[in-house]
Design an enzyme around this catalytic site. Structure first.
Site, PDB file in Angstrom:
ATOM      1  N   LYS A  22       0.833  -1.209   0.000  1.00 47.22           N
ATOM      2  CA  LYS A  22       0.000   0.000   0.000  1.00 47.22           C
ATOM      3  C   LYS A  22       0.863   1.253   0.000  1.00 47.22           C
ATOM      4  O   LYS A  22       0.643   2.176  -0.788  1.00 47.22           O
ATOM      5  CB  LYS A  22      -0.916  -0.003   1.237  1.00 47.22           C
ATOM      6  CG  LYS A  22      -1.520   1.349   1.572  1.00 47.22           C
ATOM      7  CD  LYS A  22      -2.373   1.317   2.819  1.00 47.22           C
ATOM      8  CE  LYS A  22      -1.670   1.589   4.124  1.00 47.22           C
ATOM      9  NZ  LYS A  22      -1.350   2.992   4.428  1.00 47.22           N
ATOM     10  N   ASN A  23       1.860   1.293   0.899  1.00 48.69           N
ATOM     11  CA  ASN A  23       2.610   2.542   1.076  1.00 48.69           C
ATOM     12  C   ASN A  23       3.634   2.801  -0.029  1.00 48.69           C
ATOM     13  O   ASN A  23       4.253   3.863  -0.067  1.00 48.69           O
ATOM     14  CB  ASN A  23       3.273   2.571   2.453  1.00 48.69           C
ATOM     15  CG  ASN A  23       2.234   2.770   3.557  1.00 48.69           C
ATOM     16  OD1 ASN A  23       1.080   3.095   3.264  1.00 48.69           O
ATOM     17  ND2 ASN A  23       2.628   2.564   4.796  1.00 48.69           N
ATOM     18  N   ARG A  92      -4.710  10.721   4.590  1.00 49.46           N
ATOM     19  CA  ARG A  92      -3.658  11.747   4.631  1.00 49.46           C
ATOM     20  C   ARG A  92      -2.733  11.683   3.427  1.00 49.46           C
ATOM     21  O   ARG A  92      -2.227  12.698   2.967  1.00 49.46           O
ATOM     22  CB  ARG A  92      -2.779  11.572   5.873  1.00 49.46           C
ATOM     23  CG  ARG A  92      -3.470  11.704   7.164  1.00 49.46           C
ATOM     24  CD  ARG A  92      -2.481  11.513   8.282  1.00 49.46           C
ATOM     25  NE  ARG A  92      -1.576  12.649   8.390  1.00 49.46           N
ATOM     26  CZ  ARG A  92      -1.878  13.796   8.974  1.00 49.46           C
ATOM     27  NH1 ARG A  92      -3.058  13.959   9.536  1.00 49.46           N
ATOM     28  NH2 ARG A  92      -1.018  14.777   9.024  1.00 49.46           N
ATOM     29  N   CYS A 116      -5.219  13.071  13.516  1.00 45.62           N
ATOM     30  CA  CYS A 116      -4.977  11.663  13.190  1.00 45.62           C
ATOM     31  C   CYS A 116      -4.936  10.861  14.485  1.00 45.62           C
ATOM     32  O   CYS A 116      -4.383  11.328  15.490  1.00 45.62           O
ATOM     33  CB  CYS A 116      -3.652  11.539  12.454  1.00 45.62           C
ATOM     34  SG  CYS A 116      -3.260   9.843  12.004  1.00 45.62           S
ATOM     35  N   ARG A 121       0.609  14.780  13.395  1.00 43.52           N
ATOM     36  CA  ARG A 121       1.301  14.471  12.141  1.00 43.52           C
ATOM     37  C   ARG A 121       1.454  15.740  11.323  1.00 43.52           C
ATOM     38  O   ARG A 121       0.719  15.986  10.370  1.00 43.52           O
ATOM     39  CB  ARG A 121       0.545  13.383  11.365  1.00 43.52           C
ATOM     40  CG  ARG A 121       0.568  12.060  12.097  1.00 43.52           C
ATOM     41  CD  ARG A 121      -0.148  10.972  11.376  1.00 43.52           C
ATOM     42  NE  ARG A 121       0.579  10.463  10.224  1.00 43.52           N
ATOM     43  CZ  ARG A 121       0.151   9.460   9.469  1.00 43.52           C
ATOM     44  NH1 ARG A 121      -1.000   8.875   9.746  1.00 43.52           N
ATOM     45  NH2 ARG A 121       0.857   9.047   8.435  1.00 43.52           N
ATOM     46  N   ASP A 307       4.835   0.633  11.971  1.00 43.11           N
ATOM     47  CA  ASP A 307       3.604   0.029  11.443  1.00 43.11           C
ATOM     48  C   ASP A 307       3.414  -1.424  11.876  1.00 43.11           C
ATOM     49  O   ASP A 307       2.383  -2.030  11.565  1.00 43.11           O
ATOM     50  CB  ASP A 307       3.567   0.128   9.913  1.00 43.11           C
ATOM     51  CG  ASP A 307       3.284   1.553   9.450  1.00 43.11           C
ATOM     52  OD1 ASP A 307       2.838   2.371  10.279  1.00 43.11           O
ATOM     53  OD2 ASP A 307       3.511   1.848   8.260  1.00 43.11           O
ATOM     54  N   ARG A 399      -8.779  -0.049   5.103  1.00 42.09           N
ATOM     55  CA  ARG A 399      -7.972   0.966   4.420  1.00 42.09           C
ATOM     56  C   ARG A 399      -6.615   0.404   4.010  1.00 42.09           C
ATOM     57  O   ARG A 399      -6.040   0.824   3.011  1.00 42.09           O
ATOM     58  CB  ARG A 399      -7.738   2.178   5.339  1.00 42.09           C
ATOM     59  CG  ARG A 399      -8.961   3.052   5.515  1.00 42.09           C
ATOM     60  CD  ARG A 399      -8.592   4.299   6.272  1.00 42.09           C
ATOM     61  NE  ARG A 399      -7.396   4.900   5.652  1.00 42.09           N
ATOM     62  CZ  ARG A 399      -6.614   5.785   6.256  1.00 42.09           C
ATOM     63  NH1 ARG A 399      -6.879   6.183   7.471  1.00 42.09           N
ATOM     64  NH2 ARG A 399      -5.568   6.283   5.635  1.00 42.09           N
TER      65      ARG A 399
HETATM   66  N1  EPU Z   1       6.921  14.518  10.559  1.00 38.73           N
HETATM   67  C1  EPU Z   1       7.152  15.844  10.828  1.00 38.73           C
HETATM   68  N2  EPU Z   1       6.944  16.756   9.830  1.00 38.73           N
HETATM   69  C2  EPU Z   1       6.545  16.374   8.576  1.00 38.73           C
HETATM   70  C3  EPU Z   1       6.322  15.027   8.315  1.00 38.73           C
HETATM   71  C4  EPU Z   1       6.517  14.108   9.332  1.00 38.73           C
HETATM   72  O1  EPU Z   1       7.520  16.219  11.939  1.00 38.73           O
HETATM   73  O2  EPU Z   1       6.376  17.259   7.721  1.00 38.73           O
HETATM   74  C5  EPU Z   1       7.132  13.539  11.620  1.00 38.73           C
HETATM   75  C6  EPU Z   1       5.883  12.715  11.927  1.00 38.73           C
HETATM   76  O3  EPU Z   1       5.013  13.375  12.799  1.00 38.73           O
HETATM   77  C7  EPU Z   1       6.480  11.460  12.511  1.00 38.73           C
HETATM   78  C8  EPU Z   1       7.765  11.290  11.723  1.00 38.73           C
HETATM   79  O4  EPU Z   1       8.063  12.578  11.185  1.00 38.73           O
HETATM   80  O5  EPU Z   1       6.783  11.653  13.870  1.00 38.73           O
HETATM   81  C9  EPU Z   1       7.702  10.300  10.591  1.00 38.73           C
HETATM   82  O6  EPU Z   1       6.566  10.560   9.770  1.00 38.73           O
HETATM   83  P1  EPU Z   1       6.562  10.250   8.223  1.00 38.73           P
HETATM   84  O7  EPU Z   1       6.432  11.537   7.481  1.00 38.73           O
HETATM   85  O8  EPU Z   1       7.720   9.371   7.898  1.00 38.73           O
HETATM   86  O9  EPU Z   1       5.209   9.447   8.063  1.00 38.73           O
HETATM   87  P2  EPU Z   1       4.195   9.518   6.842  1.00 38.73           P
HETATM   88  O10 EPU Z   1       4.932   9.694   5.584  1.00 38.73           O
HETATM   89  O11 EPU Z   1       3.100  10.462   7.172  1.00 38.73           O
HETATM   90  C10 EPU Z   1       4.282   6.968   6.319  1.00 38.73           C
HETATM   91  C11 EPU Z   1       3.298   5.839   6.230  1.00 38.73           C
HETATM   92  C12 EPU Z   1       2.808   5.497   7.634  1.00 38.73           C
HETATM   93  C13 EPU Z   1       4.020   5.083   8.471  1.00 38.73           C
HETATM   94  C14 EPU Z   1       5.060   6.220   8.480  1.00 38.73           C
HETATM   95  C15 EPU Z   1       6.338   5.864   9.201  1.00 38.73           C
HETATM   96  C16 EPU Z   1       2.258   6.124   4.082  1.00 38.73           C
HETATM   97  C17 EPU Z   1       1.056   6.494   3.291  1.00 38.73           C
HETATM   98  N3  EPU Z   1       2.160   6.240   5.394  1.00 38.73           N
HETATM   99  O12 EPU Z   1       3.583   8.056   6.905  1.00 38.73           O
HETATM  100  O13 EPU Z   1       1.956   4.357   7.470  1.00 38.73           O
HETATM  101  O14 EPU Z   1       3.620   4.810   9.788  1.00 38.73           O
HETATM  102  O15 EPU Z   1       5.401   6.572   7.113  1.00 38.73           O
HETATM  103  O16 EPU Z   1       6.920   4.748   8.642  1.00 38.73           O
HETATM  104  O17 EPU Z   1       3.259   5.697   3.533  1.00 38.73           O
HETATM  105  C18 EPU Z   1       0.115   2.945   7.907  1.00 38.73           C
HETATM  106  O18 EPU Z   1       0.323   2.397   6.818  1.00 38.73           O
HETATM  107  O19 EPU Z   1      -0.692   2.466   8.754  1.00 38.73           O
HETATM  108  C19 EPU Z   1       0.824   4.198   8.240  1.00 38.73           C
HETATM  109  C20 EPU Z   1       0.423   5.020   9.193  1.00 38.73           C
END
Ligand code: EPU
Length: 419
Positions: A22-23, A92, A116, A121, A307, A399
């Site tokens: 998915k991701n 998101r 969230c 986030r 995850d 999802r």
């Molecule tokens: N963060 C910031 N600022 C930003 C973006 C992120 O401070 O602008 C922080 C977040 O709050 C968090 C950390 O950085 O503490 C890591 O967040 P990241 O941006 O890596 O997460 P994401 O891209 O929003 C993806 C996956 C998540 C998974 C995380 C971490 C997708 C669609 N989502 O989220 O997957 O937990 O990376 O590996 O790829 C899931 O599939 O259930 C899921 C939540």
């Protein structure tokens, strides 16, 4: 709203195939906005988030058609640049259209995602990256309004206080493919899904090096073309199924996976006493031994994946002793702990740490899902618990997992979906 009814405990046995990630699929779908030419994406997971991304791309003017598990994406008459709140609030990852739209259409309006269940986030790193490429960004009426005459390559640090960001690394990498000149992203995420997106972009004609390391370099090109691509297998679905074998003390085989993407999880599973054998794309799990307690700390890749934290916590609830789980990526990702406690688990959560005292057995109870992975942890607990577990709000599960109950039923679980 659908519910899952699980009657346990029942041992599992047999073999199942792992779905596409998915991701990885979600940003790859968004990246097709970068090219006017048709793209084919194969073996896509038939999960709700993929359907939501299809809907978003259609709203933006793409034609998207799913035949079996093959997705055909091509340009319509023209592109729209607004990702509406109605879609973004469901998922998101909708923010993945920001980079591609800015790069190709020079403007984008993307609704802010809002709250969230797994904690705060922010999206500051996405915006920092786009600004570094020369975009002007304003937040108006709940939307990110971004524009740029022509994005220009630049050097930037995309790491925040919680480490690298998967989403920001991917978003900026997509935007940089059509920017003028060279972009260097320091503090980039090394997740396999980011590497897979880079491979897809290279297949479109992008010039990217360093994906999979903390420094990614992108040399902008004038235009991108179409391609035919198959995303990597889902390491989190594979991890969830592996943990289903461990929690039910069963022997299960997983095919079509990439064990090398799962090293941190598999090492911890071995620590609990579960036998894990990897050979090519097959994983053989044997969880018939007693579960030993282990300590787990989540971290960006190649660390233990956040995850899989909720699902691993479910397993540790049945360990012979005390385990400590520390969450470093999303610090308040513990809503599942309260639901697991309703099933007899002994979990004490303090800030980003959960102390789990293993119990000999869990007992089935009505519980409620709160996010994708918390739902999966309740399913695992239900498989091992005595009696009936009824999980409500499983739209969260749907999802991210394609009919998880069917895969589990094929392995012998007693799981029914109640409509
Ligand atoms: N963060 C910031 N600022 C930003 C973006 C992120 O401070 O602008 C922080 C977040 O709050 C968090 C950390 O950085 O503490 C890591 O967040 P990241 O941006 O890596 O997460 P994401 O891209 O929003 C993806 C996956 C998540 C998974 C995380 C971490 C997708 C669609 N989502 O989220 O997957 O937990 O990376 O590996 O790829 C899931 O599939 O259930 C899921 C939540």
């Amino acid at each position: 709203m659908d519910k899952l009814l699980i009657r346990g405990p029942k041992p599992l046995s047999g073999s199942v195939e792992v779905a596409g990630a998915k991701n990885a699929t979600l940003p790859i779908m968004a990246a097709t906005l970068l090219t006017p030419e048709p793209c084919v994406i194969r073996h896509v997971p038939l999960v709700q988030d993929v359907k939501t991304m299809m809907k978003l791309l259609q709203i933006l003017g793409k034609q998207a058609e799913l035949k079996g598990d093959t997705l055909y994406l091509s340009d319509g008459k023209s592109l729209n640049v607004e990702a509406p709140y109605e879609i973004v609030k469901q998922m998101r990852a909708s923010y993945y259209v920001l980079g591609p739209l800015l790069a190709r259409e020079h403007r984008a309006r993307v609704s802010l995602p809002g709250g969230c269940a797994i904690g705060p986030r922010p999206i500051d790193l996405h915006l920092k990256g786009m600004r570094a490429l020369g975009a002007e960004i304003a937040i108006e009426h709940g939307y990110i309004a971004a524009r740029a005459r022509q994005l220009a390559g630049s050097e930037m640090l995309l790491e925040g206080s919680h480490g690298p960001s998967v989403g920001a690394s991917a978003n900026v990498m997509m935007a940089a493919t059509l920017a003028q000149g060279r972009t260097v992203i320091h503090g980039a995420s090394c997740e396999p899904e980011v590497v897979n997106l880079a491979e897809f972009l290279v297949a479109l004609g992008a010039r990217i090096t360093g994906a999979g390391t903390p420094t990614i370099t992108v040399d902008g090109v004038g235009q991108l073309h179409g391609t035919d691509f198959q995303p990597i297998p889902d390491r989190i679905e594979a991890g969830t199924l592996a943990l289903a074998a461990a929690i039910t003390r069963s022997r299960v085989e997983l095919t079509g996976c990439r064990p090398e993407h799962m090293s941190a999880l598999l090492e911890k599973m071995r620590g609990t006493g579960c036998s894990v054998e990897a050979s090519g794309s097959t994983l053989k799990l044997d969880g018939r031994h007693a579960v030993k307690p282990v300590d787990v700390t989540t971290a960006p890749y190649p660390g233990f994946p956040t995850d899989c934290q909720a699902q691993f916590t479910a397993l540790l609830c049945l360990a012979a002793g005390r385990s400590v789980v520390t969450e470093h990526v999303f610090e308040s990702r513990y809503l599942h702990a309260l639901e697991l406690a309703r099933m007899g688990a002994r979990i004490d959560v303090d800030a980003n740490q959960a102390v789990i005292d293993g119990v000999p057995k869990l007992s089935g109870a009505p519980v409620m899902a709160s996010d994708i992975r918390a739902s999966a942890s309740l399913v695992l607990a239900g498989l091992a618990a005595e009696g009936e577990t009824e999980i409500s709000r499983i739209y969260h599960l749907d999802r991210g997992y394609a009919r998880l109950e069917e895969k589990l039923r094929r392995l012998g679980a007693d799981v029914t979906r109640i409509r």
